[in-house]
Design an enzyme around this catalytic site. Sequence first.
Site, PDB file in Angstrom:
ATOM      1  N   ARG A 198      31.174  58.241  35.940  1.00 18.75           N
ATOM      2  CA  ARG A 198      29.756  58.212  35.593  1.00 18.75           C
ATOM      3  C   ARG A 198      29.315  56.756  35.718  1.00 18.75           C
ATOM      4  O   ARG A 198      30.032  55.848  35.326  1.00 18.75           O
ATOM      5  CB  ARG A 198      29.534  58.784  34.208  1.00 18.75           C
TER       6      ARG A 198
ATOM      7  N   ASP B 262      30.425  74.774  35.557  1.00 18.22           N
ATOM      8  CA  ASP B 262      29.429  75.504  34.755  1.00 18.22           C
ATOM      9  C   ASP B 262      28.620  76.538  35.528  1.00 18.22           C
ATOM     10  O   ASP B 262      27.950  77.377  34.934  1.00 18.22           O
ATOM     11  CB  ASP B 262      28.454  74.520  34.097  1.00 18.22           C
TER      12      ASP B 262
ATOM     13  N   HIS C 210      39.045  70.806  27.323  1.00 18.46           N
ATOM     14  CA  HIS C 210      39.185  70.317  28.694  1.00 18.46           C
ATOM     15  C   HIS C 210      40.180  71.072  29.560  1.00 18.46           C
ATOM     16  O   HIS C 210      40.174  70.889  30.777  1.00 18.46           O
ATOM     17  CB  HIS C 210      39.509  68.820  28.688  1.00 18.46           C
TER      18      HIS C 210
ATOM     19  N   ARG D 261      27.343  73.734  28.177  1.00 17.11           N
ATOM     20  CA  ARG D 261      26.372  73.161  27.245  1.00 17.11           C
ATOM     21  C   ARG D 261      24.978  73.745  27.449  1.00 17.11           C
ATOM     22  O   ARG D 261      24.236  73.961  26.519  1.00 17.11           O
ATOM     23  CB  ARG D 261      26.321  71.640  27.417  1.00 17.11           C
TER      24      ARG D 261
ATOM     25  N   GLY E 253      31.104  65.377  36.372  1.00 17.10           N
ATOM     26  CA  GLY E 253      32.260  66.118  35.863  1.00 17.10           C
ATOM     27  C   GLY E 253      33.122  66.631  37.003  1.00 17.10           C
ATOM     28  O   GLY E 253      32.602  67.137  37.993  1.00 17.10           O
TER      29      GLY E 253
ATOM     30  N   THR F 220      30.765  72.000  40.112  1.00 21.41           N
ATOM     31  CA  THR F 220      30.763  71.951  38.647  1.00 21.41           C
ATOM     32  C   THR F 220      31.294  73.278  38.126  1.00 21.41           C
ATOM     33  O   THR F 220      30.974  74.331  38.696  1.00 21.41           O
ATOM     34  CB  THR F 220      29.355  71.698  38.060  1.00 21.41           C
TER      35      THR F 220
ATOM     36  N   ASP G 227      24.102  68.525  38.813  1.00 24.91           N
ATOM     37  CA  ASP G 227      22.684  68.183  38.959  1.00 24.91           C
ATOM     38  C   ASP G 227      22.383  66.702  38.694  1.00 24.91           C
ATOM     39  O   ASP G 227      21.474  66.138  39.297  1.00 24.91           O
ATOM     40  CB  ASP G 227      21.772  69.105  38.144  1.00 24.91           C
ATOM     41  N   GLY G 228      23.178  66.067  37.819  1.00 22.71           N
ATOM     42  CA  GLY G 228      22.991  64.628  37.599  1.00 22.71           C
ATOM     43  C   GLY G 228      23.266  63.844  38.878  1.00 22.71           C
ATOM     44  O   GLY G 228      22.469  62.990  39.292  1.00 22.71           O
TER      45      GLY G 228
ATOM     46  N   ASP H 224      25.842  76.181  37.006  1.00 24.60           N
ATOM     47  CA  ASP H 224      24.452  76.118  36.555  1.00 24.60           C
ATOM     48  C   ASP H 224      23.544  75.393  37.554  1.00 24.60           C
ATOM     49  O   ASP H 224      22.588  74.729  37.155  1.00 24.60           O
ATOM     50  CB  ASP H 224      24.387  75.430  35.180  1.00 24.60           C
TER      51      ASP H 224
HETATM   52  P1  ADP Z   1      26.932  65.850  36.973  1.00 24.63           P
HETATM   53  O1  ADP Z   1      26.697  65.448  38.386  1.00 24.63           O
HETATM   54  O2  ADP Z   1      28.225  66.580  36.794  1.00 24.63           O
HETATM   55  O3  ADP Z   1      25.728  66.565  36.377  1.00 24.63           O
HETATM   56  P2  ADP Z   1      26.217  63.410  35.440  1.00 24.63           P
HETATM   57  O4  ADP Z   1      24.999  64.006  34.851  1.00 24.63           O
HETATM   58  O5  ADP Z   1      27.099  62.648  34.546  1.00 24.63           O
HETATM   59  O6  ADP Z   1      27.176  64.524  36.120  1.00 24.63           O
HETATM   60  O7  ADP Z   1      25.783  62.487  36.660  1.00 24.63           O
HETATM   61  C1  ADP Z   1      26.739  61.782  37.422  1.00 24.63           C
HETATM   62  C2  ADP Z   1      26.185  60.452  37.836  1.00 24.63           C
HETATM   63  O8  ADP Z   1      25.014  60.667  38.636  1.00 24.63           O
HETATM   64  C3  ADP Z   1      25.708  59.557  36.705  1.00 24.63           C
HETATM   65  O9  ADP Z   1      26.754  58.827  36.109  1.00 24.63           O
HETATM   66  C4  ADP Z   1      24.744  58.639  37.422  1.00 24.63           C
HETATM   67  O10 ADP Z   1      25.441  57.632  38.115  1.00 24.63           O
HETATM   68  C5  ADP Z   1      24.095  59.601  38.429  1.00 24.63           C
HETATM   69  N1  ADP Z   1      22.840  60.125  37.847  1.00 24.63           N
HETATM   70  C6  ADP Z   1      22.711  61.141  36.974  1.00 24.63           C
HETATM   71  N2  ADP Z   1      21.421  61.296  36.607  1.00 24.63           N
HETATM   72  C7  ADP Z   1      20.724  60.328  37.240  1.00 24.63           C
HETATM   73  C8  ADP Z   1      19.354  59.928  37.263  1.00 24.63           C
HETATM   74  N3  ADP Z   1      18.428  60.568  36.530  1.00 24.63           N
HETATM   75  N4  ADP Z   1      19.010  58.866  38.025  1.00 24.63           N
HETATM   76  C9  ADP Z   1      19.926  58.229  38.772  1.00 24.63           C
HETATM   77  N5  ADP Z   1      21.229  58.541  38.794  1.00 24.63           N
HETATM   78  C10 ADP Z   1      21.636  59.574  38.046  1.00 24.63           C
END
Ligand code: ADP
Length: 357
Positions: free
Chosen positions: A106, A162, A287, A206, A45, A160, A137-138, A164
């Site tokens: 993503r 959030d 948004h 969320r 995000g 981010t 965190d993703g 969080d």
């Molecule tokens: P954020 O970083 O804002 O939490 P996302 O959760 O959408 O956003 O994660 C961003 C990108 O990071 C994902 O599209 C993916 O490419 C990568 N990613 C997220 N989670 C994983 C995971 N468990 N394993 C590998 N890559 C991940």
Amino acid sequence: MWWHDCDDLRSKNGELWQLFHTRSTFVRDALMTTLQHIGVLTSGGDAPGMNAAVRAVARSAIYHNIKVTGISEGYTGLLEGKLTLLNSRSVSNIVNQGGTFLKSARCMEFYKPEGRAKAAEQLRESGIEALVVIGGDGSFTGATLLAREQHIPVVGIPGTIDNDIYGTDFTIGFDTAINTVQEAVDKIRDTATSHNRLFIIEVMGRDAGYIALYAGIGAGSEEILIPEKSRDIDYLLHSLNRSDRAGKTSSIVIVAEGDKSGGVFELAKTVEEKLPGYSTRVTVLGHLQRGGRPTCADRVLASRLGVAAVDTLRDGTSGVMVGLRDNRITLTGLEKACKETPDMDPELIRVADIVSI
Ligand code: ADP
């Protein structure tokens, strides 16, 4: 396993140095003696202030005679080789811009080990020795896996709205988002007051109620519903009755997206059924909370974390997230930053309860 055990240690701290010295002599030596080229990307995000962070990473690298490549569209762009060598002018006039000029995306392929292997190959082919990942965190989970499987040195910067992420008091974008929400709620209050209405306003979050809590206190809302503290509809009805008895003729209720009491439309329906005296309206801010020029606080935070990220790699440290705690730069193991959830400060909830009577 050099990225393990690096937990909540302050930068330049002897213990941290020792830890990495013993566990990662190879990586440290490689970075300290030969770090010549780093990459930076924004992922997940978008958040206001990401541009300021990219600028700080780029200029800090250039300041230390390290080449810096901007990778467009997060991990997707990395896999597709969307790489541009940055100079200090490439990042001119972006410190004040929302969003991310590198763009974010993503990337499903990055969830698979083969995708991460391909990403590592791209980095090696381009001569990029270490990666700065700005995201949530993703994105950090992906970065941790890239480091573990492919031995690519990585440093994370929390971006981010959030707020969080474990290991930092504030994430880049949060301050701008709460100011945006506060301004919107101030405007809604004008119409709420004019018509003696109850407004139920949904804000982003969320999994975390930080935006709701901070903006709710700042905008003087009567009630704040967040995922961290479940308060059911009966609590809300009781609170609204109390407000009514206290002489309030209009009310604002802020609800975080992740609150478990059934969603804003359901809440509004129930309030109208149980408290017929209330004329209720719902606003979902959506948004618009992500956009806008970053506040000064976000620009300064992003600049500090960007410089700290490059310093961290130059120190020979990787597998960590740079953050700010008690106004000091700190390092937290990336894995821990992804897995742990920051505790919601009960003092803030108490303040919100007290000032809303
Ligand atoms: P954020 O970083 O804002 O939490 P996302 O959760 O959408 O956003 O994660 C961003 C990108 O990071 C994902 O599209 C993916 O490419 C990568 N990613 C997220 N989670 C994983 C995971 N468990 N394993 C590998 N890559 C991940």
